[in-house]
Design a protein around this motif. Structure first.
Motif, PDB file in Angstrom:
ATOM      1  N   GLY A   1      -0.158   0.243  -4.010  1.00 27.82           N
ATOM      2  CA  GLY A   1      -0.800   1.066  -3.488  1.00 27.82           C
ATOM      3  C   GLY A   1       0.195   2.544  -3.242  1.00 27.82           C
ATOM      4  N   ILE A   2       1.435   2.377  -2.944  1.00 23.82           N
ATOM      5  CA  ILE A   2       2.127   3.446  -2.803  1.00 23.82           C
ATOM      6  C   ILE A   2       2.375   4.029  -4.252  1.00 23.82           C
ATOM      7  CG2 ILE A   2       4.741   4.079  -2.870  1.00 23.82           C
ATOM      8  CD1 ILE A   2       4.812   2.089  -0.570  1.00 23.82           C
ATOM      9  N   CYS A   3       2.290   3.336  -5.343  1.00 26.53           N
ATOM     10  CA  CYS A   3       2.162   3.992  -6.526  1.00 26.53           C
ATOM     11  C   CYS A   3       0.661   4.815  -6.887  1.00 26.53           C
ATOM     12  CB  CYS A   3       2.489   3.004  -7.784  1.00 26.53           C
ATOM     13  SG  CYS A   3       3.920   2.224  -7.925  1.00 26.53           S
ATOM     14  N   ALA A   4      -0.033   4.148  -6.376  1.00 30.88           N
ATOM     15  CA  ALA A   4      -1.402   4.758  -6.522  1.00 30.88           C
ATOM     16  C   ALA A   4      -1.419   5.824  -5.669  1.00 30.88           C
ATOM     17  CB  ALA A   4      -2.583   3.985  -5.945  1.00 30.88           C
ATOM     18  N   SER A   5      -0.903   5.915  -4.668  1.00 30.75           N
ATOM     19  CA  SER A   5      -0.822   7.139  -3.736  1.00 30.75           C
ATOM     20  C   SER A   5      -0.090   8.316  -4.301  1.00 30.75           C
ATOM     21  CB  SER A   5      -0.227   7.048  -2.467  1.00 30.75           C
ATOM     22  OG  SER A   5      -0.752   5.722  -1.665  1.00 30.75           O
TER      23      SER A   5
ATOM     24  N   ILE B   1      -3.893   3.709   4.263  1.00 30.19           N
ATOM     25  CA  ILE B   1      -4.038   2.755   5.169  1.00 30.19           C
ATOM     26  C   ILE B   1      -3.293   1.457   4.998  1.00 30.19           C
ATOM     27  CG2 ILE B   1      -5.995   1.514   6.307  1.00 30.19           C
ATOM     28  CD1 ILE B   1      -7.954   3.772   5.181  1.00 30.19           C
ATOM     29  N   ASP B   2      -2.715   0.928   5.889  1.00 28.40           N
ATOM     30  CA  ASP B   2      -2.389  -0.355   5.957  1.00 28.40           C
ATOM     31  C   ASP B   2      -2.174  -0.984   7.390  1.00 28.40           C
ATOM     32  OD1 ASP B   2      -0.832  -2.111   3.442  1.00 28.40           O
ATOM     33  OD2 ASP B   2      -0.455  -2.885   5.456  1.00 28.40           O
ATOM     34  N   PRO B   3      -2.446  -2.210   7.588  1.00 32.51           N
ATOM     35  CA  PRO B   3      -2.332  -2.786   9.132  1.00 32.51           C
ATOM     36  C   PRO B   3      -0.934  -3.015   9.289  1.00 32.51           C
ATOM     37  CG  PRO B   3      -3.126  -4.308   7.605  1.00 32.51           C
ATOM     38  CD  PRO B   3      -3.221  -3.136   6.703  1.00 32.51           C
ATOM     39  N   ILE B   4      -0.081  -3.014   8.464  1.00 30.01           N
ATOM     40  CA  ILE B   4       1.311  -3.520   8.528  1.00 30.01           C
ATOM     41  C   ILE B   4       2.367  -2.370   8.909  1.00 30.01           C
ATOM     42  CG2 ILE B   4       3.394  -4.899   7.568  1.00 30.01           C
ATOM     43  CD1 ILE B   4       1.139  -6.547   6.009  1.00 30.01           C
ATOM     44  N   GLU B   5       3.055  -2.188   9.728  1.00 30.37           N
ATOM     45  CA  GLU B   5       3.740  -0.897   9.943  1.00 30.37           C
ATOM     46  C   GLU B   5       4.745  -0.691   9.021  1.00 30.37           C
ATOM     47  OE1 GLU B   5       5.672  -1.009  14.016  1.00 30.37           O
ATOM     48  OE2 GLU B   5       6.239   0.991  13.715  1.00 30.37           O
ATOM     49  N   SER B   6       5.432  -1.938   8.729  1.00 29.85           N
ATOM     50  CA  SER B   6       6.726  -1.604   7.785  1.00 29.85           C
ATOM     51  C   SER B   6       5.977  -0.966   6.574  1.00 29.85           C
ATOM     52  CB  SER B   6       7.378  -3.117   7.430  1.00 29.85           C
ATOM     53  OG  SER B   6       6.559  -3.889   6.916  1.00 29.85           O
ATOM     54  N   ARG B   7       4.957  -1.255   5.990  1.00 34.62           N
ATOM     55  CA  ARG B   7       4.423  -0.672   4.830  1.00 34.62           C
ATOM     56  C   ARG B   7       4.089   0.802   5.060  1.00 34.62           C
ATOM     57  NH1 ARG B   7       0.732  -4.757   1.443  1.00 34.62           N
ATOM     58  NH2 ARG B   7       2.134  -6.161   0.664  1.00 34.62           N
ATOM     59  N   ARG B   8       3.678   0.990   6.110  1.00 34.10           N
ATOM     60  CA  ARG B   8       3.356   2.568   6.474  1.00 34.10           C
ATOM     61  C   ARG B   8       4.355   3.289   6.462  1.00 34.10           C
ATOM     62  NH1 ARG B   8      -0.116   0.093  10.682  1.00 34.10           N
ATOM     63  NH2 ARG B   8       1.145   0.719  12.303  1.00 34.10           N
ATOM     64  N   GLU B   9       5.605   2.669   7.055  1.00 35.69           N
ATOM     65  CA  GLU B   9       6.722   3.418   7.270  1.00 35.69           C
ATOM     66  C   GLU B   9       7.369   3.788   5.772  1.00 35.69           C
ATOM     67  OE1 GLU B   9       8.030   4.936   9.699  1.00 35.69           O
ATOM     68  OE2 GLU B   9       6.182   3.964  10.752  1.00 35.69           O
ATOM     69  N   LYS B  10       7.246   2.655   4.988  1.00 36.76           N
ATOM     70  CA  LYS B  10       7.626   2.948   3.444  1.00 36.76           C
ATOM     71  C   LYS B  10       6.880   4.028   2.746  1.00 36.76           C
ATOM     72  CE  LYS B  10      10.020   0.365   1.467  1.00 36.76           C
ATOM     73  NZ  LYS B  10      11.487   0.474   1.070  1.00 36.76           N
TER      74      LYS B  10
ATOM     75  N   ILE C   1      -2.256  11.595   5.369  1.00 41.59           N
ATOM     76  CA  ILE C   1      -2.057  10.984   6.543  1.00 41.59           C
ATOM     77  C   ILE C   1      -1.933   9.257   6.306  1.00 41.59           C
ATOM     78  CG2 ILE C   1      -3.111  10.320   8.746  1.00 41.59           C
ATOM     79  CD1 ILE C   1      -4.285  13.236   8.900  1.00 41.59           C
ATOM     80  N   VAL C   2      -0.971   8.920   7.134  1.00 42.37           N
ATOM     81  CA  VAL C   2      -0.907   7.305   6.885  1.00 42.37           C
ATOM     82  C   VAL C   2      -1.059   6.905   8.128  1.00 42.37           C
ATOM     83  CG1 VAL C   2       0.743   5.534   6.480  1.00 42.37           C
ATOM     84  CG2 VAL C   2       1.125   7.774   5.263  1.00 42.37           C
ATOM     85  N   HIS C   3      -2.108   5.744   8.138  1.00 40.44           N
ATOM     86  CA  HIS C   3      -2.575   5.218   9.463  1.00 40.44           C
ATOM     87  C   HIS C   3      -3.007   3.763   9.308  1.00 40.44           C
ATOM     88  CE1 HIS C   3      -2.974   7.591  12.877  1.00 40.44           C
ATOM     89  NE2 HIS C   3      -2.966   8.519  12.310  1.00 40.44           N
ATOM     90  N   SER C   4      -3.273   3.252  10.451  1.00 40.36           N
ATOM     91  CA  SER C   4      -3.716   1.758  10.391  1.00 40.36           C
ATOM     92  C   SER C   4      -5.377   1.743  10.289  1.00 40.36           C
ATOM     93  CB  SER C   4      -3.359   1.134  11.962  1.00 40.36           C
ATOM     94  OG  SER C   4      -3.788   1.837  12.960  1.00 40.36           O
TER      95      SER C   4
ATOM     96  N   LEU D   1      -9.779   3.873  -2.756  1.00 40.65           N
ATOM     97  CA  LEU D   1      -8.851   3.130  -3.659  1.00 40.65           C
ATOM     98  C   LEU D   1      -8.561   1.897  -2.863  1.00 40.65           C
ATOM     99  CD1 LEU D   1      -8.645   6.179  -4.950  1.00 40.65           C
ATOM    100  CD2 LEU D   1      -6.403   5.415  -5.536  1.00 40.65           C
ATOM    101  N   GLU D   2      -9.101   0.673  -3.561  1.00 41.98           N
ATOM    102  CA  GLU D   2      -8.756  -0.530  -2.797  1.00 41.98           C
ATOM    103  C   GLU D   2      -7.887  -1.277  -3.633  1.00 41.98           C
ATOM    104  OE1 GLU D   2      -8.553  -4.344  -2.520  1.00 41.98           O
ATOM    105  OE2 GLU D   2     -10.082  -4.124  -4.048  1.00 41.98           O
ATOM    106  N   VAL D   3      -6.711  -1.440  -2.918  1.00 41.67           N
ATOM    107  CA  VAL D   3      -5.471  -2.139  -3.603  1.00 41.67           C
ATOM    108  C   VAL D   3      -4.912  -3.130  -2.864  1.00 41.67           C
ATOM    109  CG1 VAL D   3      -3.563  -1.209  -4.829  1.00 41.67           C
ATOM    110  CG2 VAL D   3      -4.910   0.448  -4.071  1.00 41.67           C
ATOM    111  N   VAL D   4      -5.976  -4.132  -2.338  1.00 39.63           N
ATOM    112  CA  VAL D   4      -5.475  -5.321  -1.608  1.00 39.63           C
ATOM    113  C   VAL D   4      -5.852  -6.590  -2.329  1.00 39.63           C
ATOM    114  CG1 VAL D   4      -5.546  -6.423   0.371  1.00 39.63           C
ATOM    115  CG2 VAL D   4      -5.533  -3.932   0.443  1.00 39.63           C
ATOM    116  N   GLY D   5      -7.052  -6.620  -2.710  1.00 40.74           N
ATOM    117  CA  GLY D   5      -7.908  -7.877  -3.271  1.00 40.74           C
ATOM    118  C   GLY D   5      -8.322  -8.952  -2.303  1.00 40.74           C
TER     119      GLY D   5
END
Lengths: 427, 427
Positions: B240-244, B263-272, B291-294, B315-319
């Protein structure tokens, strides 16, 4: 006036006398209907599948003449769609099957079928066109003015415009309401999909997406077979036939090599498709193969053509899960399924793994008919060889009847005993 | 040699001594692995969800050096992919996560991830790269030769090639194996979809598909807002970060106006994600909002940005199905959902009516990584500001560890306690 009305819960069609509609909003027009058609998607409500319980006038395909306009029209329409200043009482018009304002964000993008102010004719929210008169909301955004060539596409020559103004029967023009633009939309989506571009351009993904001259660094040359589009059309009702004619025209115009299998389980529909194909002039056929077949034969043909790889793209023009499943079975990995069928409550018949494992692309949904009008109109003018008549083997229209036959026509149409039916509200 | 092996039924990772692989087929290469990475999609088998019962070597992301080649290589490879004649013992190579022959119909089109002769590394059918050595079938079609710039893309300048050859760490180059091309693929599919073209070109559908100057006959001019791409990225793991980063680069290069919510529900990923965005030079960011958000906030932001209309593309990068459902909720009618997440058995979470009613387009599936290498490599060279290191706030790689940490690394990675992990098989 007389109108064909649906009564709940199902299969109950009556011709009734109701009040002639009147202007309710400044953007309204009242159209005197000359012809109205019965469409496969009318059957959802007819069968009681639409969750509808309100008596209403049926039909979303009609052609007619402006008899009254709201206060928005004429000189004070600056900055609005052209038709607000140009439309006049007496103009001959055809309407797309949905209303659209023509000036919101969605309409500006050309996605007129999903205008937030839109509505589908012949539903509880908007009285239909199977009547002597119909009210058209947002008429300046919605209607196509057949009397005013300056509001058409610019791709027609003056000669073609003249021919169109004088030579096209109303029975032909009525196809613009839904089935012809929807067919053109299906073909257009398939041919323009990025995943189809390697075959069309002869350059591998992702180079096919740019006009540059780069290489992937390790590719081998394309063969003739790599450049040949293998296409399937599922469903040979009137829209499927329009999609086939449009696809053939697009391929012929672009001089693309192709092989197409057109599929329907019903023999009478296959015969109609064959008659239409036979009636198309050489210039509209291109140089590829076009084969009409039943389902099982079609699978074998595609397998044989492609060594089991599958179709570059599949046009799904039915609207049920078995058609989608067949489309999936026929399409190649990294292939495209363009679905213009009207789908209902059943879930899409694919697991996430199936979607992932075949790298499949889907385009779903309703044709933005108003936006497609110029392109559909061009095709109508070019293909008068097939879009001309009523009741001939190659005619998309089987019968022209009066309102007294409405209930029987719905019954026979729903049973598949008759093809497309047109009503003359004044006979 | 040492190899990280999976044992059935689940959660059982062992480092074992097994025989060094040997050439089995003329097209094989044996690669001495310098680095191998752990990837989110390794977790399917790890968790026992893959229906797998065979002990095998894990991993599909690796970089290394050719130590042995089959008999196909060298002078007698005319007409085959360039690498069959060019690849030499000692060359530094990176492999895509799947094998592809490079010369069949599917590979010629560029759809390398679905080569009928292909296989995914680190599965029962093909031993993986988390080992000191790995056998690469069809290596002349599969590998990317980092030692031989003549087999790369032509879009890099000589200076950039020089910088690439000398300046890129193996930890950076390893991103080419999967996550970077997959991210680029997601961004590319979104930007090139026909339904996104009205916003990009400023011409309504279907005119946006041609380079002509026609009109629909009734349109009104586009506003600045109509020309602004509203995009969402769901899932801010490494891909997802590469896609961004890829999406931002593509938008900046094309000078397109945009607003993106990641978008990501996990804070550490949003911080990254925020740290990566902060580390990107101005030239790679363009002039839009990012903008990065939950999840819940993101829905409100898109609603606010678009007046409830929705995103041009998602872009759906979860699966998983909840990511697909969120994508559907966020996307506009006539919008595009590009899904590169690896989906499993659950059905697609949409009814036919939902697909039809929103006119939604989907692109599913696996990145054709080999075909995407030149484009991904370009981005790697351009974005060394973010793809450089290990363990920094903006690094996509959290840890570089030895094989003794394998079981613990799998455990912690699966629990989300650590981000991307790289193994050095020789430490």
């Amino acid at each position: 006036m007389k109108a064909i009305r649906w009564h709940p819960p199902s299969y109950d069609i009556r011709v009734e006398r109701i009040a002639v509609p009147e202007i309710q909003q400044p953007d309204d027009a009242i159209v005197k209907v000359t012809l109205a058609a019965l469409c496969g998607s009318d059957l959802h409500i007819y069968r009681g599948h639409g969750g509808v319980d309100k008596i209403h006038t049926c039909g979303h395909e009609f052609i007619g003449e402006i008899v009254s306009l709201g206060s928005s029209y004429g000189s004070h329409a600056e900055g609005r769609p052209k038709l607000y200043s140009n439309l006049k009482v007496g103009d001959k018009v055809v309407s797309p099957f949905t209303v659209n304002c023509g000036e919101c964000h969605v309409c500006r993008l050309g996605y007129t079928a999903r205008c937030p102010e839109g509505a589908l004719f012949g539903t509880p929210v908007l009285e239909g066109g199977q009547a002597q008169y119909v009210r058209v909301p947002k008429a300046g955004g919605t209607l196509f003015n057949l009397s005013n060539p300056s509001t058409w596409s610019t791709t027609l020559s003056n000669e073609e415009k003249e021919r169109a103004l004088t030579g096209l029967a109303d029975t032909s023009l009525l196809m613009l309401a839904d089935i012809l633009p929807t067919g053109v939309f299906a073909a257009l989506q398939a041919i323009n999909h990025p995943k189809v571009q390697p075959t069309i351009t002869g350059r591998p993904w992702p180079l096919c997406l740019s006009s540059g001259t780069g290489t992937t660094g390790n590719e081998v040359p394309f063969t003739t077979d790599d450049r040949t589009l293998t296409l399937a059309i599922i469903g040979l009702g009137p829209v499927g036939i329009c999609a086939s004619v449009s696809l053939l025209d697009a391929l012929a115009t672009r001089r693309l090599p192709f092989r197409i299998v057109a599929i329907d389980p019903i023999e009478s529909r296959r015969e109609k498709m064959k008659a239409v194909y036979a009636a198309i002039g050489e210039s509209g056929k291109g140089s590829g193969q076009f084969i009409v077949h039943s389902i099982e034969d079609a699978k074998l043909i595609v397998k044989d053509w492609t060594g089991g790889i599958g179709c570059t793209a599949v046009l799904e023009v039915v609207g049920n899960t078995s058609a989608l499943t067949l489309a999936y079975d026929l399409v190649q990995a990294f292939g495209v399924i363009t679905s213009v069928g009207v789908h209902g409550e059943p879930p899409l018949p694919f697991t996430g793994r199936q979607a992932y494992n075949k790298n499949v692309s889907f385009d779903f949904g309703r044709c933005p008919a108003r936006a497609m009008f110029p392109m559909a109109f061009d095709l109508l003018v070019k293909r008068q060889d097939v879009f001309g008549g009523v009741g001939r083997p190659e005619s998309l229209i089987d019968k022209l009847v009066d309102f007294d036959s409405a209930a029987e026509s719905y019954r026979a149409f729903e049973k598949g005993e008759v093809g497309k039916v047109i009503f003359d509200p004044w006979k």
